[in-house]
Every structure is written in C-alpha cells, then in structure tokens.
Design a protein around this motif. Structure first.
Motif, short mmCIF file in Angstrom:
data_model
loop_
_atom_site.label_atom_id
_atom_site.label_comp_id
_atom_site.label_asym_id
_atom_site.label_seq_id
_atom_site.Cartn_x
_atom_site.Cartn_y
_atom_site.Cartn_z
N TRP A 1 45.69 26.56 38.84
CA TRP A 1 46.05 26.39 37.42
C TRP A 1 45.16 27.24 36.53
N SER A 2 43.86 27.27 36.81
CA SER A 2 42.94 28.03 35.96
C SER A 2 41.70 28.37 36.76
N MET A 3 40.96 29.37 36.28
CA MET A 3 39.71 29.79 36.91
C MET A 3 38.67 30.09 35.83
N VAL A 4 37.41 29.85 36.17
CA VAL A 4 36.28 30.18 35.31
C VAL A 4 35.27 30.94 36.17
N GLY A 5 34.84 32.11 35.69
CA GLY A 5 33.86 32.89 36.42
C GLY A 5 34.45 33.87 37.40
N ALA A 6 35.74 33.85 37.60
CA ALA A 6 36.41 34.79 38.51
C ALA A 6 37.88 34.82 38.13
N GLN A 7 38.65 35.66 38.79
CA GLN A 7 40.08 35.74 38.54
C GLN A 7 40.80 36.20 39.78
N ALA A 8 42.05 35.79 39.90
CA ALA A 8 42.90 36.27 40.99
C ALA A 8 43.46 37.63 40.60
N THR A 9 43.51 38.54 41.55
CA THR A 9 43.97 39.90 41.23
C THR A 9 45.46 39.95 40.95
N GLU A 10 46.23 39.00 41.48
CA GLU A 10 47.68 38.98 41.26
C GLU A 10 48.10 37.58 40.88
N GLY B 1 56.71 24.91 31.69
CA GLY B 1 55.77 24.79 30.58
C GLY B 1 54.52 25.60 30.82
N ASN B 2 53.51 24.95 31.40
CA ASN B 2 52.27 25.65 31.72
C ASN B 2 52.49 26.60 32.89
N ILE B 3 52.03 27.81 32.73
CA ILE B 3 52.16 28.81 33.78
C ILE B 3 50.83 28.88 34.53
N PRO B 4 50.83 28.72 35.87
CA PRO B 4 49.57 28.77 36.62
C PRO B 4 48.90 30.14 36.53
N HIS B 5 47.61 30.12 36.78
CA HIS B 5 46.86 31.38 36.85
C HIS B 5 47.30 32.21 38.05
N CYS B 6 47.63 31.56 39.16
CA CYS B 6 48.06 32.28 40.37
C CYS B 6 48.95 31.37 41.20
N SER C 1 59.99 41.53 40.78
CA SER C 1 59.40 41.28 39.47
C SER C 1 58.30 42.29 39.16
N THR C 2 58.24 42.71 37.91
CA THR C 2 57.27 43.71 37.47
C THR C 2 55.85 43.15 37.55
N ILE C 3 54.92 43.99 37.98
CA ILE C 3 53.51 43.64 38.04
C ILE C 3 52.81 44.31 36.85
N TYR C 4 52.04 43.52 36.10
CA TYR C 4 51.29 44.04 34.96
C TYR C 4 49.80 44.03 35.29
N LEU C 5 49.11 45.09 34.91
CA LEU C 5 47.67 45.18 35.09
C LEU C 5 46.96 44.80 33.80
N THR C 6 45.86 44.08 33.93
CA THR C 6 45.04 43.77 32.77
C THR C 6 44.32 45.03 32.31
N PRO C 7 43.77 45.05 31.09
CA PRO C 7 43.12 46.28 30.60
C PRO C 7 42.02 46.80 31.51
N ASP C 8 41.32 45.92 32.26
CA ASP C 8 40.27 46.40 33.15
C ASP C 8 40.79 46.75 34.54
N HIS C 9 42.12 46.64 34.75
CA HIS C 9 42.78 47.02 36.00
C HIS C 9 42.29 46.20 37.20
N ARG C 10 41.78 44.99 36.95
CA ARG C 10 41.26 44.17 38.04
C ARG C 10 42.14 42.98 38.36
N ARG C 11 43.14 42.69 37.53
CA ARG C 11 44.01 41.54 37.77
C ARG C 11 45.45 41.94 37.50
N LYS C 12 46.36 41.37 38.30
CA LYS C 12 47.78 41.63 38.15
C LYS C 12 48.50 40.33 37.77
N THR C 13 49.36 40.42 36.75
CA THR C 13 50.26 39.32 36.42
C THR C 13 51.68 39.75 36.71
N GLN C 14 52.57 38.79 36.79
CA GLN C 14 53.91 39.08 37.28
C GLN C 14 54.95 38.47 36.36
#
Length: 909
Positions: free
Chosen positions: A86-95, A104-109, A659-672
């Motif tokens: 659902w959420s992360m603090v201190g790290a992130q999933a790349t995709e 409603g709520n969209i999971p982090h990964c 589904s299209t993959i989007y990169l975050t500005p730092d290119h370290r995480r992908k959203t879909q």
C-alpha cells in the motif's frame, strides 16, 4: 561385488565434490578471510492493519571489507499469496505494476515480484525513517559499523492479519549493485526487541523473519576485477600483472592511454548501462594494486602500496584493500591510509584492511591524472622468521572492494640476487590458475586454434538444416502473388499511405487510463508524431471519435471539444461534452496554468520527429463518465479521425496494448497505467489532394537551358483562384482577417511551392548546389518547413549553408536521402508570396570519383518532398545535359511516333 562397486561410486562422487569445493574456494560464498561475512535482511512486523501489516525491513552488512557502493542495493522477492504494497517510507518499488482492479486507493506496488531500491539523500522528512535514504550505499561492518545498516518501512495488504495467516515471502534476490549475492530462504526467528530512545523501555515486534545473503565472486564474473604487480629495491625486474588477468574478451571496450582524453566525446559521462570503458592494458583490469618493497632498515622495512584505476567511468567510493602477509602482525606505522587488522581466526593475525581517510583519499577517482592513491607502511622485523628470499616480502592474497585480485606467478617474483626461484611451487601455480579462474580451458583451446589457423571460420549459430531454402518455403504461385503485391505497391506508392523514404512514419495516439472515477475514468491522451519530415502546421490538429456506449466528457485539461452537444438531461453538474462523436482541438498558447498539462497548448502544431523530437508530442487529459470502472467494462472508442490540419490521415481501430510504464523524474521508479490502447494514423498524399502541392525546376552552369516546373503541375482547374504579381489588389491581401482559402500567384504551374535546384559550380574534388524554395501562396506562412531530397551523392555532404541538414537513413544500407529545414529564428519561417517569400541555401558535396558524373541528369535529385508531400518533377528528357552528351529521349520518340502509328492503323482499317 555390485554393492562394493556402488559404494566405490558413491565414495568417488563424495571425494570429487569435496575436491572440487577445495579447488574453487574463491568461487563459492565462503571467504577464508571473512568466514562470517554476510548481509542479513531482517523483516519485523510492527503492527497489524485491516488487511495486512506494517513492517520495518533492516539490511545489515556484516561483511568486514565488502561494501555496497553506488548506485546502491536492489532487493527483490516473490509474494506467497496476492499481497500488495500500500505504501512505503524510506524506499520505493521500481515498478508499480498492474493496479487496475483497485478503484479508490491505488497501491504503491501491485507486482507479484516487487523490486525495491533505496531513496536518494535529500527526500522530504515525511518519506524518511532511520538508516534510510543513502542512495543504497551501505558501508562494510569492518570499515564503518554505524553506516553498515539500511532500513525502510512498508505497509502490506491482502496478506493476513495474524502470525498464523501471514505467509513469508520467498525467492529473495539482492543486487549490490550487480550480481554476486545468493539469498537463502526466509526463516522465522524470535521477535526483535527494540529499546526506547531513553533506553528504559523495551518493545517487541509482533513477528520477525530473517534472510541471509552471502557473496560469491564467481556469480559476479568468471574473471577477476583487479590484479597485483610487484617490484623491489633489490631487483630491477618489475613483475607486472598477468596478461589478460581480467579477461581480454572485448578489445572494443578499451581506449589507448596515449589518446587525448579531451578528444573522446562522452568519455567521462556515465552511460545508461554503466558499461566500463577501460584503458587498454596487457592485463585489461579496472584496478591494479602495486606492492613495492622500498627500503630495508636494520630492524624495520618499508613497503609502498599504489592503487590505480584504469576505468574511465567509475569512481570507487569508500574503497577497501585487504592484504594477507605474515608480517602484518608487526605493523608500526601506516601513512596516508587508515588501517585495521582483521583477525578472522583468534590464533592468526596475518591480515589487514586498508581504506581511505575521509575527505582526503576515500574516493579513488576515474582513470586519469588523479586516478590513483598511494600509501607507505613500516613493518618491524621478526628476526626469527624475517627473510626477503623466495618472495617472502610479498603478500599471499590481495582483495580490492571484497574481490580477490589476480596474483602474479610465484616464480616471477623479484628475488634477491643469487637466489634461485622457487620452482617447486610451479605446480601449485598451475593449480592457482583454476583456483582463481583466470583462464577457461575452452577459451584457451579456442584461442590456440584461432592463432594456429590460417583462416579461422566464424560459425553461425544456425545450422544449414534449420534454414529454409526459398524454393522449399514458397511455391511459385505464392511467390507470384507476393511479387504482384510488391509491384502494385511500387506502382501506386504515391497514392497509398506507405512512404518509401519514411517507411515507419505514422502518428500514434495513445490513450492511458490513469485512474478510475465513480462512473468512469481519467485518461491521458498523447499524440506522438513519428514521421521524420511531415509535421502538423497551423491551424493544428483536429481529433474525433465515436463513443462505444453513452459516454460523456466531464472535463478536459489541455484541450477542448468544439461543441458541447445536448446535455439537457443533466441537472446538477453539466458535462464538458455530451456529443456521441466529439471533436477535440488543442488549446492556444497562453491559457491559464490550471488548464494546462505537459505538451499541451501549442494550437495543435506538432513538429516532425526527425526535425524536433521534443516538439513532436501533443497531450491532453480527459475525464470520461458513464464509461465503466474496470478493464472489463470499459469499451474502446471507435471510428477515429485525424485532420492535420486538412485531410490525409487514415486511422486504424483502437487496440489494447500493454499498459504504459511511466518513469519518475529521477528515473528510479516506474508507475503503470490502468489500461492503455493505441490508435495508429498514416498519411496518404492522395487523400489530402489529387494534385501535388509543389513542383521542382532545374538549371545548371553547363547549360543555358532552364528546366521549369511542368505546366499545370498542381492543377489548373480554376483560373479565378490566382492573382497576378503586379495586380493592384495585392495591398488588400495582407489583411489579418483574411480567410485560410489559398490565393496563389498566377503561374504556368499553379503550385503553392516551387523548389529550384541549381548546379552552381564544379571544383576538382567538390561540386556546389544552390537550393531556392519560393512561396506563391498569398495566404500562407509555412512554419517549421521541411525539404527532403533523394540523391546518390547526399552520402558525401560536406557543408550546408543557411539551412539545417539531417541525413535520413530509412534503410541501413542506403544513405542517399537528406532533410533540409530552416534555422530557428532565422529562416524557419517561409513567409507568404511576395518580396520575402523565399528561402535559399547552398550545399557543398564531395565527389565520389568512382560514380560521379554530370551526364544523363545525374546531378539532379530523384525525389523531392516539401512538408512531407512529394513534389512534381520535370520529365527526365528535359533535364539540363552536358553540351556534348547525347541524351536518351524515349518519351519524345514515342510522342512523335504515336500519331504516325495511328494514321497507319486507320489507313489499314
């Protein structure tokens, strides 16, 4: 007898396995200088949630001298059930993965096998926890135990809410940053105990499991990553690193040390895949450690250590150097480096770790003037054992950043004068080759065969029996149909959408569902112009489609529909558009910021991909209602039409794609995206107009005859739609309220655009061409115009004046096409007909003496395109030819012969 044979076979297998483990000891995870070294991942469940738990994951690096350097660690696992993060603090999933089933709520990964990376330093405080956000860099325990920990927190859903229902993740993987670590299974352990900040209260995790990851140099690479060389004051011979110590399999990935560094473009720029670029050396290693026995005192001796970086794309931060030597238990002083003894076994003290002093030399710079660090140390002699004979002054093992370095052969060590080399260990030397994986037997045999072969044959991976002979694959009837289709396409290439100079050119409309709403979805629509030289000019694009059901558009950002339609059945909120077939146009520049998104609001003007990739995208956002709220209930729009700005484009049906993959500005995480469909639109000049929109004329220095545009090249249907250049009505034409209906200057060709190609000069090794583009339309300014020419000598363009130029290579084997376009803020605007309604340039081309000729019209282009439309060329028999060359005139011959033939046939009949 059979039982004894079976026992012998089993015993032989056991002995073989033990012997194999002993021989390949550096390859397996066990490290004799750090027997307890590992990375332990601890997973503490801190609290339960309505559908899962909140856990703190702590990664502790218990390795004494192997750290995780930039770009940091990457941790992965596979969920046991259908868990989500659902959420992360201190790290992130790349995709992010496919989260389309959540409303409603969209999971982090939502991925079944998430991949997690550390956050970068400087992230907001509400995204941090203790020991996080270091870019994945983790120090070794022996060098800096306080920085040997990395942590993050995650909230897991759909996982169970008790110790009995939670299932442990499996198949953990750890990259640090590359391969090398092998992780065991997660095991439940006693719950962790936490102390409060004042140290007076203990709290306990609800559940804890551990994962242990050990390092194997064999998994990283079959070659070492460093080598060692020796020298001494008592012997002028220098023992270099072993040839190809780190493998010489890729000679293209190195650069000579005498090359001027400044002349190598991008040398010091990290590549996307972080591929190393090494200095060409005989050892081909990124790092070399040199051990020099410098001075011999009465009771002490001095050693100088130099570490050199031969990698042009790598800075080694927090580097470590480990040496094993029997006299390291008597170190007196170490200069310039920090030093810590390693005592993996209590009874032995013969190993030590050297590392850089913070803010002084803890960074080993990339190859160049500063690409080395040096130190000296003084060792006290043990008079009972000390000797410089037989290589005793040199270390037994060297590790750099935790990887064992390739040592020289023992019989090549610098020895005292008059002492015999220790040949008795030559046998062990050969064993060490296997032991340290310097050579592979198969590669050695291949190299020997290659060197001994006069003409080595490169074998392809496909056998002849796997290849299909053309006469077996296709029958003559099938080939005949294929040839017929190809010939048909060649004959009508001008009319259909296929463009031989831009075979993959199209406009792709991508429709990404980014979130669900109570009665529909929010979508991001992106229009990509993948055409190399055909852009959408003012007044811009117009996009239309038909809804599959009774959808409405609640709101739009970055665009608008031209009509609202009948929205009378809606009482409270009124939709933006209720039309069954909405027509959408781009917004104008300068609209308020709350109506804009990225790549919008350019009045529909979209540049060509070949001319300006950054300007070849147009986007808008749309909120659709009454559409369905899942991938199964949403129906795709149909009957897409695109005007750009006039007719010419034909759009295919919408097709669901991954589904299209989007990169975050730092290119370290992908959203879909939740759902994606594409629509492809191709251009046909025949649909845009049955007549060409431009023509070409020719002239040359070697012929007084000028070849004009063909008469009525662009049609002469309506003489009332033109105006003479000396007409008194010209002053009224410059009224800004004029219509967009073209008004042409009266010419014999009646084209809006004429391109003139003039062969201007002939030098010894070069020839010069002048190109002039003239606008005959009094009501059209051509912005971001493009001119494409196909000529066999465009592969040798030397210089282009006044225009920008880009070669077009639609087929890799042919380079005969180029695109000319105006320089920004200088001549990228071809203004309407009149005094300034033309742009000019000159092109200097180098002659290819094997093919160059002015005969038979060779100096003139085969095809010319303006703004993506093919121009009408003069007939070939009218080209300016050399004065003394006879040119073929088959068309003129048949033109004269046709009436005579008709008369003869009429007489006979």
């Amino acid at each position: 007898m059979l039982l004894r044979m079976e026992f012998n076979r089993v015993a032989y297998s056991i002995v073989s396995a033990v012997f194999f483990s002993m021989v390949l000891s550096p390859a397996v995870a066990y490290d004799p200088l750090d027997p307890n070294g590992n990375i332990t991942i601890k997973w503490d469940v801190m609290s339960w949630t309505s559908d899962g738990y909140v856990a703190v994951v702590t990664m502790s690096n218990f390795q004494m001298y192997r750290h995780i350097m930039s770009p940091g660690w990457t941790l992965g696992w596979i969920w046991a059930k259908k868990e989500v993060i659902w959420s992360m603090v201190g790290a992130q999933a790349t995709e992010q993965g496919d989260c389309s089933k959540f409303k409603g709520n969209i999971p982090h990964c939502c991925k079944r096998n998430p991949t997690v990376i550390d956050l970068l330093p400087g992230v907001p405080y509400n995204q941090q926890i203790a020991n996080c956000c270091k870019g994945g860099v983790v120090a070794s325990w022996g060098q800096d135990s306080s920085a040997a920990v990395s942590s993050f927190q995650l909230s897991v859903g759909l996982s169970g809410t008790s110790n009995k229902t939670v299932r442990l993740p499996k198949n953990f993987t750890l990259l640090g940053p590359g391969p090398g670590y092998t992780c065991g299974q997660a095991k439940t352990v006693p719950s962790s105990i936490f102390l409060s900040s004042d140290g007076r209260r203990k709290t306990q995790a609800l559940m804890t499991w551990n994962v242990t990851c050990t390092y194997s140099q064999m998994v990283v690479s079959k070659y070492p990553s460093c080598c060692v060389s020796f020298s001494s004051f008592y012997n002028s011979t220098i023992t270099p690193c072993t040839s190809c110590a780190c493998g010489c399999q890729n000679k293209n990935n190195c650069i000579m040390s005498d090359t001027k560094i400044e002349s190598v473009v991008g040398l010091h720029t990290p590549t996307k895949d972080n591929m190393p670029l090494l200095q060409c050396t005989q050892h081909n290693c990124p790092v070399r450690v040199h051990w020099h026995v410098k001075v011999n005192y009465k009771e002490y001796w001095r050693v100088k250590i130099t570490i050199t970086n031969f990698n042009y794309r790598m800075n080694y931060t927090q580097w470590t150097l480990v040496a094993q030597h029997p006299n390291l238990n008597n170190i007196t002083q170490v200069f310039s480096f920090a030093y810590k003894p390693l005592i993996p076994y209590t009874s032995i003290n013969d190993s030590g770790m050297f590392y850089g002093i913070k803010f002084y030399n803890d960074v080993l710079m990339e190859d160049g003037p500063d690409g080395n660090v040096q130190s000296e140390m003084i060792l006290q002699k043990d008079k009972n054992t000390f000797t410089l004979k037989e290589g005793w002054a040199f270390p037994q093992r060297i590790y750099f950043n935790g990887d064992e370095c390739m040592m020289p052969l023992p019989d090549s060590y610098p020895l005292l004068a008059g002492s015999a080399p220790a040949n008795q260990i030559a046998l062990s030397t050969l064993a060490s080759l296997c032991h340290r994986r310097a050579f592979d037997l198969g590669e050695l045999i291949f190299v020997m065969e290659f060197n001994n072969s006069a003409n080595p044959v490169h074998h392809t991976p496909f056998e002849a029996k796997d290849r299909c002979q053309w006469q077996d694959c296709y029958s003559f009837r099938e080939l005949k149909h294929i040839f017929s289709v190809v010939i048909f396409f060649m004959m009508v290439s001008h009319a259909i959408a296929y463009d031989p100079l831009d075979p993959t050119g199209n406009i792709t409309i991508k429709w990404d569902v980014v979130s669900w709403t109570p009665d529909g979805y929010v979508a991001l629509v992106t229009m990509n112009n993948f055409q190399m030289y055909r852009h959408i000019m003012t007044p811009g694009w117009t996009l239309s489609w038909s809804w599959a059901k009774k959808e409405v558009i609640w709101s739009m950002v970055g665009a608008q529909t031209t009509e609202q339609g009948d929205c009378s059945k809606f009482k409270a909120n009124i939709p933006h558009c209720c039309e069954k077939t909405p027509t959408v146009v781009d917004l104008l520049p300068g609209v308020p910021y709350n109506q804009q998104i990225a790549n919008c609001c350019k009045a529909g003007v979209v540049a060509a991909w070949g001319q300006d990739p950054a300007g070849s995208v147009s986007s808008f956002q749309v909120s659709v209602g009454q559409a369905g709220t899942s991938n199964k209930t949403v129906k795709l729009p149909k009957n897409f039409t695109l005007l750009g700005p006039g007719p010419g484009y034909t759009c295919g049906p919408a097709k669901i794609v991954p589904s299209t993959i989007y990169l975050t500005p730092d290119h370290r995480r992908k959203t879909q995206a939740m759902m994606t469909w594409n629509v492809t639109c191709t251009y046909s000049q025949f649909l845009a107009s049955k007549n060409p929109t431009c023509c070409v004329s020719f002239s040359s220095f070697y012929n007084d005859t000028m070849t004009p545009c063909p008469s009525c090249a662009c049609g002469c249907r309506n003489k009332n739609m033109c105006i003479s250049s000396d007409s008194k009505k010209l002053k009224a034409l410059h009224n800004p309220k004029r219509s967009n209906t073209p008004l042409l200057q009266c010419t014999h060709h009646m084209c809006p655009i004429r391109v003139h190609w003039h062969v201007k000069l002939n030098y010894k090794d070069y020839w010069r061409v002048k190109i002039a583009i003239t606008n005959f339309n009094y009501r059209m300014n051509y912005t971001q115009w493009t001119l494409v020419a196909q000529h066999p000598n465009l592969n040798n363009v030397t210089q282009v004046f006044s225009f920008d130029y880009k070669p077009l290579v639609p087929y890799e084997s042919i380079n005969d096409t180029g695109m000319f376009y105006g320089m920004k803020f200088y001549n990228d605007l071809l203004v309407e007909a009149g005094q300034h309604g033309n742009v000019q340039s000159e092109v200097l081309l180098q002659k290819n003496k094997d093919t160059f000729t002015f005969k038979q019209g060779w100096a003139f282009p085969r095809k010319v395109y303006f703004n993506g439309d093919e121009c009408k060329l003069p007939p070939p028999d009218t080209y300016p030819f050399l004065p003394n060359s006879a040119h073929a005139n088959p068309f003129a011959f048949w033109t004269m012969a046709a009436p005579l033939l008709l008369m003869i046939l009429y007489t006979i009949w």
